[in-house]
Write a protein that holds these residues in place. Structure first.
Motif, PDB file in Angstrom:
ATOM      1  N   ASP A 165      -5.618  -9.488  -4.955  1.00  0.00           N
ATOM      2  CA  ASP A 165      -5.957  -9.111  -4.028  1.00  0.00           C
ATOM      3  C   ASP A 165      -4.925  -8.726  -2.749  1.00  0.00           C
ATOM      4  O   ASP A 165      -4.603  -7.888  -2.242  1.00  0.00           O
ATOM      5  N   SER A 166      -4.076 -10.005  -2.674  1.00  0.00           N
ATOM      6  CA  SER A 166      -2.902  -9.814  -1.756  1.00  0.00           C
ATOM      7  C   SER A 166      -1.909  -8.643  -2.277  1.00  0.00           C
ATOM      8  O   SER A 166      -1.467  -7.878  -1.406  1.00  0.00           O
ATOM      9  N   TRP A 167      -1.889  -8.975  -3.623  1.00  0.00           N
ATOM     10  CA  TRP A 167      -0.757  -7.756  -4.054  1.00  0.00           C
ATOM     11  C   TRP A 167      -1.290  -6.478  -3.717  1.00  0.00           C
ATOM     12  O   TRP A 167      -0.299  -5.621  -3.320  1.00  0.00           O
ATOM     13  N   MET A 168      -2.505  -6.095  -3.816  1.00  0.00           N
ATOM     14  CA  MET A 168      -3.089  -4.771  -3.743  1.00  0.00           C
ATOM     15  C   MET A 168      -2.822  -4.552  -2.246  1.00  0.00           C
ATOM     16  O   MET A 168      -2.513  -3.455  -1.759  1.00  0.00           O
ATOM     17  N   LEU A 169      -3.096  -5.302  -1.496  1.00  0.00           N
ATOM     18  CA  LEU A 169      -3.248  -5.119   0.117  1.00  0.00           C
ATOM     19  C   LEU A 169      -1.926  -5.039   0.536  1.00  0.00           C
ATOM     20  O   LEU A 169      -1.522  -3.808   1.491  1.00  0.00           O
ATOM     21  N   TRP A 170      -0.965  -5.797   0.002  1.00  0.00           N
ATOM     22  CA  TRP A 170       0.327  -5.590   0.341  1.00  0.00           C
ATOM     23  C   TRP A 170       0.913  -4.275   0.162  1.00  0.00           C
ATOM     24  O   TRP A 170       1.634  -3.646   0.945  1.00  0.00           O
ATOM     25  N   ASN A 171       0.712  -3.934  -1.188  1.00  0.00           N
ATOM     26  CA  ASN A 171       1.164  -2.474  -1.465  1.00  0.00           C
ATOM     27  C   ASN A 171       0.536  -1.311  -0.683  1.00  0.00           C
ATOM     28  O   ASN A 171       1.196  -0.492  -0.515  1.00  0.00           O
ATOM     29  N   LEU A 172      -0.605  -1.383  -0.427  1.00  0.00           N
ATOM     30  CA  LEU A 172      -1.522  -0.117   0.058  1.00  0.00           C
ATOM     31  C   LEU A 172      -1.031  -0.029   1.364  1.00  0.00           C
ATOM     32  O   LEU A 172      -1.213   1.037   2.121  1.00  0.00           O
ATOM     33  N   THR A 173      -0.645  -1.295   2.099  1.00  0.00           N
ATOM     34  CA  THR A 173      -0.481  -1.174   3.590  1.00  0.00           C
ATOM     35  C   THR A 173       1.062  -1.181   3.809  1.00  0.00           C
ATOM     36  O   THR A 173       1.616  -1.139   4.799  1.00  0.00           O
ATOM     37  N   GLY A 174       1.980  -0.690   2.738  1.00  0.00           N
ATOM     38  CA  GLY A 174       3.202  -0.239   2.963  1.00  0.00           C
ATOM     39  C   GLY A 174       4.225  -1.037   2.254  1.00  0.00           C
ATOM     40  O   GLY A 174       5.278  -0.575   2.133  1.00  0.00           O
ATOM     41  N   GLY A 175       3.898  -2.185   1.566  1.00  0.00           N
ATOM     42  CA  GLY A 175       4.846  -2.930   0.667  1.00  0.00           C
ATOM     43  C   GLY A 175       6.121  -3.402   1.417  1.00  0.00           C
ATOM     44  O   GLY A 175       5.961  -4.180   2.696  1.00  0.00           O
ATOM     45  N   THR A 176       7.169  -2.942   1.271  1.00  0.00           N
ATOM     46  CA  THR A 176       8.386  -3.586   1.954  1.00  0.00           C
ATOM     47  C   THR A 176       8.696  -3.111   3.133  1.00  0.00           C
ATOM     48  O   THR A 176       9.354  -3.424   3.970  1.00  0.00           O
ATOM     49  N   HIS A 177       7.625  -2.049   3.428  1.00  0.00           N
ATOM     50  CA  HIS A 177       7.880  -1.376   4.858  1.00  0.00           C
ATOM     51  C   HIS A 177       6.629  -1.733   5.675  1.00  0.00           C
ATOM     52  O   HIS A 177       5.754  -1.114   5.975  1.00  0.00           O
ATOM     53  N   GLY A 178       6.377  -3.012   5.882  1.00  0.00           N
ATOM     54  CA  GLY A 178       5.435  -3.712   6.638  1.00  0.00           C
ATOM     55  C   GLY A 178       4.100  -3.700   6.053  1.00  0.00           C
ATOM     56  O   GLY A 178       3.114  -4.072   6.702  1.00  0.00           O
ATOM     57  N   GLY A 179       4.134  -4.225   4.655  1.00  0.00           N
ATOM     58  CA  GLY A 179       3.061  -4.605   4.043  1.00  0.00           C
ATOM     59  C   GLY A 179       2.312  -5.949   4.571  1.00  0.00           C
ATOM     60  O   GLY A 179       3.147  -6.772   4.811  1.00  0.00           O
ATOM     61  N   VAL A 180       0.917  -6.024   4.847  1.00  0.00           N
ATOM     62  CA  VAL A 180       0.361  -7.269   5.191  1.00  0.00           C
ATOM     63  C   VAL A 180       0.072  -8.202   3.927  1.00  0.00           C
ATOM     64  O   VAL A 180       0.422  -7.810   3.009  1.00  0.00           O
ATOM     65  N   HIS A 181       0.445  -9.595   4.250  1.00  0.00           N
ATOM     66  CA  HIS A 181       0.251 -10.554   3.357  1.00  0.00           C
ATOM     67  C   HIS A 181      -0.891 -11.365   3.926  1.00  0.00           C
ATOM     68  O   HIS A 181      -0.665 -12.401   4.579  1.00  0.00           O
ATOM     69  N   VAL A 182      -2.166 -11.073   3.364  1.00  0.00           N
ATOM     70  CA  VAL A 182      -3.378 -11.619   3.710  1.00  0.00           C
ATOM     71  C   VAL A 182      -4.344 -11.756   2.565  1.00  0.00           C
ATOM     72  O   VAL A 182      -3.958 -11.168   1.481  1.00  0.00           O
ATOM     73  N   THR A 183      -5.289 -12.642   2.890  1.00  0.00           N
ATOM     74  CA  THR A 183      -6.139 -12.970   1.550  1.00  0.00           C
ATOM     75  C   THR A 183      -7.499 -13.071   2.251  1.00  0.00           C
ATOM     76  O   THR A 183      -7.582 -13.156   3.561  1.00  0.00           O
ATOM     77  N   ASP A 184      -8.636 -13.182   1.537  1.00  0.00           N
ATOM     78  CA  ASP A 184      -9.913 -13.416   2.270  1.00  0.00           C
ATOM     79  C   ASP A 184     -10.127 -14.804   1.638  1.00  0.00           C
ATOM     80  O   ASP A 184      -9.776 -15.427   0.735  1.00  0.00           O
ATOM     81  N   VAL A 185     -11.280 -15.380   2.290  1.00  0.00           N
ATOM     82  CA  VAL A 185     -12.040 -16.796   2.101  1.00  0.00           C
ATOM     83  C   VAL A 185     -12.384 -17.136   0.660  1.00  0.00           C
ATOM     84  O   VAL A 185     -12.363 -18.005  -0.121  1.00  0.00           O
ATOM     85  N   THR A 186     -12.812 -15.859  -0.246  1.00  0.00           N
ATOM     86  CA  THR A 186     -13.259 -16.191  -1.282  1.00  0.00           C
ATOM     87  C   THR A 186     -12.126 -16.323  -2.386  1.00  0.00           C
ATOM     88  O   THR A 186     -12.001 -17.088  -3.144  1.00  0.00           O
ATOM     89  N   ASN A 187     -11.411 -15.502  -2.263  1.00  0.00           N
ATOM     90  CA  ASN A 187     -10.028 -15.731  -3.045  1.00  0.00           C
ATOM     91  C   ASN A 187      -9.206 -17.019  -2.971  1.00  0.00           C
ATOM     92  O   ASN A 187      -8.901 -17.592  -3.674  1.00  0.00           O
ATOM     93  N   PRO A 217      -0.612 -16.304   1.877  1.00  0.00           N
ATOM     94  CA  PRO A 217      -1.136 -15.334   2.823  1.00  0.00           C
ATOM     95  C   PRO A 217      -1.889 -15.713   3.885  1.00  0.00           C
ATOM     96  O   PRO A 217      -2.543 -16.962   3.810  1.00  0.00           O
ATOM     97  N   GLU A 218      -2.292 -15.007   4.907  1.00  0.00           N
ATOM     98  CA  GLU A 218      -3.153 -15.583   5.946  1.00  0.00           C
ATOM     99  C   GLU A 218      -4.808 -15.345   5.618  1.00  0.00           C
ATOM    100  O   GLU A 218      -5.001 -14.267   4.647  1.00  0.00           O
ATOM    101  N   ILE A 219      -5.448 -16.392   5.922  1.00  0.00           N
ATOM    102  CA  ILE A 219      -6.837 -16.246   5.406  1.00  0.00           C
ATOM    103  C   ILE A 219      -7.663 -15.736   6.246  1.00  0.00           C
ATOM    104  O   ILE A 219      -7.683 -15.874   7.382  1.00  0.00           O
ATOM    105  N   ARG A 220      -8.429 -14.471   5.962  1.00  0.00           N
ATOM    106  CA  ARG A 220      -9.137 -13.870   6.731  1.00  0.00           C
ATOM    107  C   ARG A 220     -10.777 -13.726   6.089  1.00  0.00           C
ATOM    108  O   ARG A 220     -11.072 -14.139   5.076  1.00  0.00           O
ATOM    109  N   PRO A 221     -11.644 -13.258   6.894  1.00  0.00           N
ATOM    110  CA  PRO A 221     -12.946 -13.273   6.571  1.00  0.00           C
ATOM    111  C   PRO A 221     -13.239 -12.079   5.362  1.00  0.00           C
ATOM    112  O   PRO A 221     -12.209 -11.257   5.050  1.00  0.00           O
ATOM    113  N   SER A 222     -14.120 -12.052   4.409  1.00  0.00           N
ATOM    114  CA  SER A 222     -14.339 -10.961   3.390  1.00  0.00           C
ATOM    115  C   SER A 222     -14.662  -9.614   4.058  1.00  0.00           C
ATOM    116  O   SER A 222     -14.376  -8.837   3.309  1.00  0.00           O
TER     117      SER A 222
END
Length: 505
Positions: A165-187, A217-222
């Motif tokens: 999930d974090s790998w997908m989020l990081w790439n979808l939000t920009g990757g090396t250009h500001g991609g977010v490094h987060v996960t949710d509580v279930t993961n 990664p930072e933990i966030r709600p689902s």
């Protein structure tokens, strides 16, 4: 409000992108498989770059085939194979090693060592998990200890960890250009590193594995109204779509099956089987070999927990018949072949290829086919394979009843194997309760879409989601109690034959 919600479903064998309308009806999908790397016995790896490339392709293809644009999507969600571990360089975007898949058993010795000095009890109490090779913590430790330069990079902030999930989020939000490094509580709850009571990374648990906190990664709600970020215009969506829902695949299926009330359960039949029982806001500690996990957390609402029974090999046992033994040429043929016999002919197949997961947690087990005679044929083996899926699920149902006192009235099912009518009939026979499949059987992607849509008001509340759920087919038991009891007794004997096969101490 746009008319649709999208969901990336990054699974063990493939990645798909699905698009749903307000009624929860699928309006588009595209899916691609990725390669399975098996470098040694018990090792299972994926190429994270290949998976991201396939994810980009399925998003673009689904949007093109439906004629939709980024402005047609109110939000996007992500669901993913849990525990599968990636460590990458956030400056270059390159993984330091292949993703170590949840099925991988190379960290058995790490997991077993935790129980020798009492650390395992701390993990059970804080993380709700039985120490095992299944979870992410040991996989991160293995990469830190065995891949040159990674520990030094981690200490400098140049190596970060994420499940898929974090790998997908990081790439979808920009990757090396500001991609977010987060996960949710279930993961996060699948790592052995998060305290279930605080929903935060725990320093004591991190110390058990020697993992620097800055890797995580930072933990966030689902379901997150504030968003995890938005897709970038240069990415596969082609515009800025809010990413507002993330759930591990089995928790996503729980949401997709609208199991929102305590006592409701679902069973997902995929590469493995995963049964979750909603326990509400009560954090139930298992005494019967189950896992305590986060079911979901929607925004600021209280966290909902679940008991989970995880089974490593179910649908992949059918794949083994096809790909390794060549007994069948397609997964669907397993049903045709199994219908050629009236019963299993005394033959039992325990597919403990990666040891046994819930409720046994025996990494020393290995697969066994027992009870064979000259009478048996390929039909008996096919039927025993389908029965193994169902008997392993009964093991988990029995454990859930012991822990929670809940006796199932009906079992909601989903996933690819539910297309096998004989297997579902056997499941009803072996459990002695009806089995119900919804119209939308791909509930994993649907659950991620629901989480994303709830966050932006696309759906008002869970009551509205309940109204979307419709039954497609129901199987009721045909076996009598004597036949059911005799079959299960044979299964338990077969399981005993698989134990103490390899030394993992």
């Amino acid at each position: 409000m746009p008319d649709f919600v999208g969901a990336v479903d990054q699974g063990t064998t493939s990645t798909r992108f699905m698009i749903f309308d307000h009624s929860g009806t699928e309006v588009g999908r595209y899916q691609l498989e990725h390669e399975q790397f098996l470098p040694r016995a018990g090792w299972v790896e994926h190429n994270p770059i290949e998976i991201w490339t396939r994810a980009s392709a399925v998003i673009q293809s689904a949007m093109q085939e439906t004629g939709l644009h980024d402005t047609d999507l109110a939000a996007m969600g992500i669901t993913n194979q849990r525990e599968t571990t990636v460590v990458w360089n956030p400056k270059t975007g390159r993984p330091y090693y292949n993703a170590i898949v949840w099925q991988d058993t190379r960290t058995d010795r790490i997991a077993r060592a935790l129980d020798r000095d009492g650390r395992g009890d701390v993990i059970r109490r804080k993380a709700g998990l039985t120490p095992g090779a299944y979870f992410s913590g040991g996989k991160i430790q293995w990469i830190l200890e065995n891949v040159d330069g990674v520990r030094e990079a981690a200490e400098k902030g140049e190596a970060v960890f994420g499940n898929m999930d974090s790998w997908m989020l990081w790439n979808l939000t920009g990757g090396t250009h500001g991609g977010v490094h987060v996960t949710d509580v279930t993961n996060a709850s699948r790592t052995m590193l998060m305290d279930l009571e605080t929903l935060q990374w725990d320093d004591e648990l991190l110390s058990f594995f020697g993992i620097p906190r800055r890797m995580l990664p930072e933990i966030r709600p689902s379901s997150e109204p504030a968003t995890y970020g938005t897709t970038i215009r240069q990415g596969p969506v082609g515009g800025a779509v809010p990413l507002t829902g993330v759930l591990g695949d089995q928790q996503a299926a729980t949401v997709g099956q609208v199991c929102f009330a305590p006592g409701e359960a679902k069973n997902t039949y995929g590469t493995g089987n995963f049964m979750l029982l909603n326990t509400g806001t009560d954090l139930v500690r298992s005494e019967s070999g189950l896992l305590t996990t986060v079911a979901y957390k929607f925004g600021d609402e209280p966290t909902v927990f679940a008991l989970e029974g995880s089974i490593a090999v179910t649908g992949s046992a059918v794949q083994w018949l096809r790909d390794q033994l060549h007994v069948i040429s397609s997964a669907a043929q397993s049903e045709t072949l199994a219908r050629q016999v009236e019963d299993n002919g005394g033959l039992y197949f325990v597919p403990a290829f990666s040891g046994l997961f819930a409720p046994y947690w025996r990494p020393d087990a290995r697969g066994a086919i027992v009870g064979m005679s000259r009478f048996n044929n390929d039909g008996h083996l096919a039927r025993a394979t389908l029965e193994s899926i169902c008997y392993q699920s009964r093991d988990v149902v029995e454990a859930m009843a012991n822990d929670s006192g809940v006796t199932l009235d009906v079992l909601k099912v989903d996933g690819g194997v539910t297309a096998n009518d004989l297997c579902m009939q056997l499941q009803s026979d072996i459990l002695g309760v009806p089995v119900s499949r919804p119209v939308v059987s791909e509930t994993t992607a649907l659950g991620a879409a629901y989480a994303a849509g709830l966050a932006v008001g696309f759906w008002k509340d869970t009551d509205e989601l309940r109204r979307n759920w419709q039954e497609d087919k129901r199987w009721t038991p045909h076996w009598g109690e004597d036949e059911r009891a005799a079959g299960y007794e044979g299964w338990k004997k077969a399981v005993e034959r698989t134990l103490d096969w390899v030394d993992v101490d």
